[in-house]
Design a protein around this motif. Structure first.
Motif, PDB file in Angstrom:
ATOM      1  N   GLU A   1       0.848  -1.206   0.000  1.00  0.00           N
ATOM      2  CA  GLU A   1       0.000   0.000   0.000  1.00  0.00           C
ATOM      3  C   GLU A   1       0.878   1.248   0.000  1.00  0.00           C
ATOM      4  N   ASN A   2       1.903   1.227   0.837  1.00  0.00           N
ATOM      5  CA  ASN A   2       2.738   2.426   0.945  1.00  0.00           C
ATOM      6  C   ASN A   2       3.760   2.540  -0.178  1.00  0.00           C
ATOM      7  N   VAL A   3       4.257   1.393  -0.656  1.00  0.00           N
ATOM      8  CA  VAL A   3       5.193   1.433  -1.791  1.00  0.00           C
ATOM      9  C   VAL A   3       4.486   2.012  -3.004  1.00  0.00           C
ATOM     10  N   GLN A   4       3.252   1.579  -3.224  1.00  0.00           N
ATOM     11  CA  GLN A   4       2.512   2.059  -4.395  1.00  0.00           C
ATOM     12  C   GLN A   4       2.372   3.589  -4.352  1.00  0.00           C
ATOM     13  N   ARG A   5       2.026   4.083  -3.175  1.00  0.00           N
ATOM     14  CA  ARG A   5       1.842   5.532  -3.045  1.00  0.00           C
ATOM     15  C   ARG A   5       3.174   6.272  -3.267  1.00  0.00           C
ATOM     16  N   ASP A   6       4.228   5.724  -2.683  1.00  0.00           N
ATOM     17  CA  ASP A   6       5.545   6.360  -2.792  1.00  0.00           C
ATOM     18  C   ASP A   6       5.989   6.439  -4.255  1.00  0.00           C
ATOM     19  N   VAL A   7       5.832   5.325  -4.974  1.00  0.00           N
ATOM     20  CA  VAL A   7       6.296   5.282  -6.362  1.00  0.00           C
ATOM     21  C   VAL A   7       5.441   6.196  -7.242  1.00  0.00           C
ATOM     22  N   ASN A   8       4.144   6.236  -6.986  1.00  0.00           N
ATOM     23  CA  ASN A   8       3.276   7.121  -7.771  1.00  0.00           C
ATOM     24  C   ASN A   8       3.633   8.588  -7.557  1.00  0.00           C
ATOM     25  N   ILE A   9       3.917   8.944  -6.310  1.00  0.00           N
ATOM     26  CA  ILE A   9       4.303  10.339  -6.040  1.00  0.00           C
ATOM     27  C   ILE A   9       5.669  10.620  -6.677  1.00  0.00           C
ATOM     28  N   ALA A  10       6.548   9.607  -6.633  1.00  0.00           N
ATOM     29  CA  ALA A  10       7.884   9.787  -7.224  1.00  0.00           C
ATOM     30  C   ALA A  10       7.777  10.112  -8.713  1.00  0.00           C
ATOM     31  N   LEU A  11       6.838   9.464  -9.391  1.00  0.00           N
ATOM     32  CA  LEU A  11       6.660   9.747 -10.816  1.00  0.00           C
ATOM     33  C   LEU A  11       6.253  11.212 -11.005  1.00  0.00           C
ATOM     34  N   MET A  12       5.346  11.689 -10.145  1.00  0.00           N
ATOM     35  CA  MET A  12       4.916  13.096 -10.243  1.00  0.00           C
ATOM     36  C   MET A  12       6.091  14.024  -9.949  1.00  0.00           C
ATOM     37  N   ASN A  13       6.900  13.652  -8.971  1.00  0.00           N
ATOM     38  CA  ASN A  13       8.061  14.484  -8.635  1.00  0.00           C
ATOM     39  C   ASN A  13       9.056  14.516  -9.789  1.00  0.00           C
ATOM     40  N   GLU A  14       9.246  13.371 -10.429  1.00  0.00           N
ATOM     41  CA  GLU A  14      10.173  13.352 -11.565  1.00  0.00           C
ATOM     42  C   GLU A  14       9.637  14.244 -12.691  1.00  0.00           C
ATOM     43  N   LEU A  15       8.332  14.145 -12.928  1.00  0.00           N
ATOM     44  CA  LEU A  15       7.721  15.013 -13.953  1.00  0.00           C
ATOM     45  C   LEU A  15       7.925  16.482 -13.583  1.00  0.00           C
ATOM     46  N   ALA A  16       7.773  16.780 -12.279  1.00  0.00           N
ATOM     47  CA  ALA A  16       7.938  18.175 -11.831  1.00  0.00           C
ATOM     48  C   ALA A  16       9.364  18.662 -12.087  1.00  0.00           C
ATOM     49  N   LEU A  17      10.339  17.795 -11.880  1.00  0.00           N
ATOM     50  CA  LEU A  17      11.738  18.197 -12.115  1.00  0.00           C
ATOM     51  C   LEU A  17      11.965  18.459 -13.608  1.00  0.00           C
ATOM     52  N   ILE A  18      11.316  17.638 -14.444  1.00  0.00           N
ATOM     53  CA  ILE A  18      11.462  17.821 -15.900  1.00  0.00           C
ATOM     54  C   ILE A  18      10.735  19.104 -16.351  1.00  0.00           C
ATOM     55  N   PHE A  19       9.483  19.261 -15.876  1.00  0.00           N
ATOM     56  CA  PHE A  19       8.684  20.408 -16.334  1.00  0.00           C
ATOM     57  C   PHE A  19       9.258  21.732 -15.828  1.00  0.00           C
ATOM     58  N   ASP A  20       9.931  21.676 -14.692  1.00  0.00           N
ATOM     59  CA  ASP A  20      10.590  22.894 -14.205  1.00  0.00           C
ATOM     60  C   ASP A  20      11.633  23.352 -15.216  1.00  0.00           C
ATOM     61  N   ARG A  21      12.361  22.396 -15.779  1.00  0.00           N
ATOM     62  CA  ARG A  21      13.389  22.763 -16.773  1.00  0.00           C
ATOM     63  C   ARG A  21      12.743  23.265 -18.061  1.00  0.00           C
ATOM     64  N   ILE A  22      11.598  22.673 -18.386  1.00  0.00           N
ATOM     65  CA  ILE A  22      10.899  23.102 -19.613  1.00  0.00           C
ATOM     66  C   ILE A  22      10.247  24.471 -19.399  1.00  0.00           C
TER      67      ILE A  22
END
Ligand SMILES: NC(=O)c1ccc[n+]([C@@H]2O[C@H](COP(=O)([O-])OP(=O)(O)OC[C@H]3O[C@@H](n4cnc5c(N)ncnc54)[C@H](O)[C@@H]3O)[C@@H](O)[C@H]2O)c1
Length: 432
Positions: A216-237
């Motif tokens: 339950e917690n791994v799923q949430r962590d990984v899903n948020i991590a994907l959003m965080n990675e997108l945020a790091l990319i979109f910040d550069r864009i």
């Protein structure tokens, strides 16, 4: 009805709860409504506070506890007339991000020394699959000189409560239960049915129940991590991640999660229990560990953004003033453990930036003692940056006038949780 439940309901026996923290106290409140409970915690201050009906975590009002049904002590040796134990001690990680099983081992040792034939021990602490059988049960056997399954039985029922959440509560959330044999499973189910209106889910085995909680917690962590990675990319864009997610969410099968700081005692810790076990078994868990690494980067990303903003106006960092609103690991709780806001504050302090911290939920003494950070009662003067890092209900009510009074004209407000989305029109706001 099983004899064990009957004895509890008739008041011939008490239920023993070991570990009275965020998980143990709700159980204490619920069970004390119905049966006699003995609560044990090694922290004397918690015992003193609970003895007066005061929840040290500010989650429960004093009338939530039926004190007539509660006995509290700091030493398991003082416990009498119990044959059922529920263990809710912490399961943190070490500095190297491996399971720190010391509290669990120590609780198992104390129970083992008291264990009698016919006793039942239910573990609730979050662990990797296999931990109860590989670590806890051998300690119980060794300390008691009794034989597992012949003389005593063990169950595992993970806790899924979400402190601060008034909607998803202990009583209305299905409880996963497991036992070392079908009879134990029945007993464990009956005990929890006393307090859980939503009912129980009987897992196939103790390992399955342990794994379900971690997942339950791994799923949430990984899903948020994907959003965080997108945020790091979109910040550069140079585009706003929340706007992207808002647009993408209009598709029927898009799962909406939000980027942000991932801290606390569960989501930022539990995955390491599974990755430890995986690596012990020769499997390297790439996805889970990458997710952890990305989530751990976000406090540094935010501090860099703040430093960049300060640099824009030629101000030296030591002259800059930053206000942090919210230091607990999430909204409407006092829990400071593994709060990533603390990492953010420390990054800013390492640049000699002046940082004021306010938080209506945090305990000032605990923040100072455990993290060396002073809590201010109110903001003072004007700030170059204000970081609203936690979505406490008290912050939701604050308006444009409040912030414009404490933000310098060139100042920037970091709306980390996007709680003012579109509401602050006349001040500069950054959000993911
Ligand atoms: N906090 C949550 O939101 C949450 C939710 C689900 C599951 N969990 C899991 O539940 C477990 C407990 O978490 P928590 O947040 O309640 O922890 P906590 O730190 O708030 O409470 C644990 C309590 O156990 C006491 N303790 C430690 N060792 C002891 C011992 N040997 N004997 C008696 N008492 C002892 C501590 O003094 C403390 O009061 C952890 O495994 C955690 O991962 C927590």
């Amino acid at each position: 009805m099983q004899m064990r439940t009957k004895a509890l309901l008739e008041g011939h026996r008490s239920l023993c709860l070991i570990g009275l923290g965020y998980v143990g106290v709700p159980l204490l409140a619920s069970f004390s409504d119905i049966i006699k409970v003995v609560g044990v915690d090694t922290d004397e201050a918690k015992i003193n506070s609970l003895n007066q009906g005061i929840d040290p975590n500010q989650e429960f009002a004093s009338d939530s506890f039926n004190l007539d049904n509660i006995k509290l002590c700091s030493n398991l040796n003082e416990v009498l007339n119990c044959d059922t134990y529920i263990v809710t001690v912490p399961t943190p990680i070490t500095k190297n991000k491996t399971p720190n099983l010391s509290p669990l081992k120590s609780a198992s040792k104390s129970i083992g020394q008291k264990l009698k034939k016919g006793d039942l021990v239910i573990f609730e602490s979050t662990v990797y699959p296999g931990c109860t059988e590989e670590v806890c049960i051998p300690i119980l056997e060794q300390e008691s000189n009794l034989e597992f399954q012949k003389d005593f039985n063990v169950g595992y029922s993970p806790e899924r409560i979400n402190p601060g959440d008034k909607v998803h509560r202990l009583d209305n959330t299905i409880k996963i239960v497991s036992g070392d044999n079908p009879d134990t499973l029945l007993e464990v189910s009956e005990i929890y049915r006393l307090i859980i209106n939503a009912g129980v889910h009987k897992a196939d085995s103790i390992k399955v129940a342990e794994a379900a909680k971690i997942v339950e917690n791994v799923q949430r962590d990984v899903n948020i991590a994907l959003m965080n990675e997108l945020a790091l990319i979109f910040d550069r864009i140079g585009i706003n991640t929340n706007s992207v997610l808002e647009a993408a969410s209009t598709k029927w099968n898009f799962h909406r999660y939000s980027p942000g700081l991932v801290g606390g005692h569960c989501i930022s810790v539990d995955p390491y229990y599974l990755t430890y076990k995986a690596q012990e078994l020769g499997y390297f868990p790439n996805v889970i560990l990458s997710g952890r690494e990305v989530n751990n980067r976000i406090s540094r990303f935010l501090s860099n953004k703040i430093v960049q903003h300060i640099g824009k106006f030629g101000l030296s960092l030591s002259e800059a003033r930053v206000l942090i609103k919210g230091v607990t690991f999430k909204e409407n709780v006092s829990d400071l453990r593994n709060s990533k806001v603390i990492d953010l504050i420390n990054h800013l302090l390492s640049y000699s930036i002046h940082v004021d911290v306010v938080d209506p939920w945090a305990n000032a003494a605990e923040l100072n003692k455990n993290y060396g950070i002073k809590l201010a009662s109110t903001p003072s003067g004007k700030y170059d940056c204000i970081v609203v890092s936690v979505k406490h209900k008290q912050f939701l009510e604050l308006d444009e006038l409040y912030y414009s009074n404490i933000l310098k004209p060139d100042g920037l407000l970091f709306d980390v949780k996007n709680q003012y989305s579109g509401k602050l029109k006349n001040i500069a706001v950054w959000s993911f």
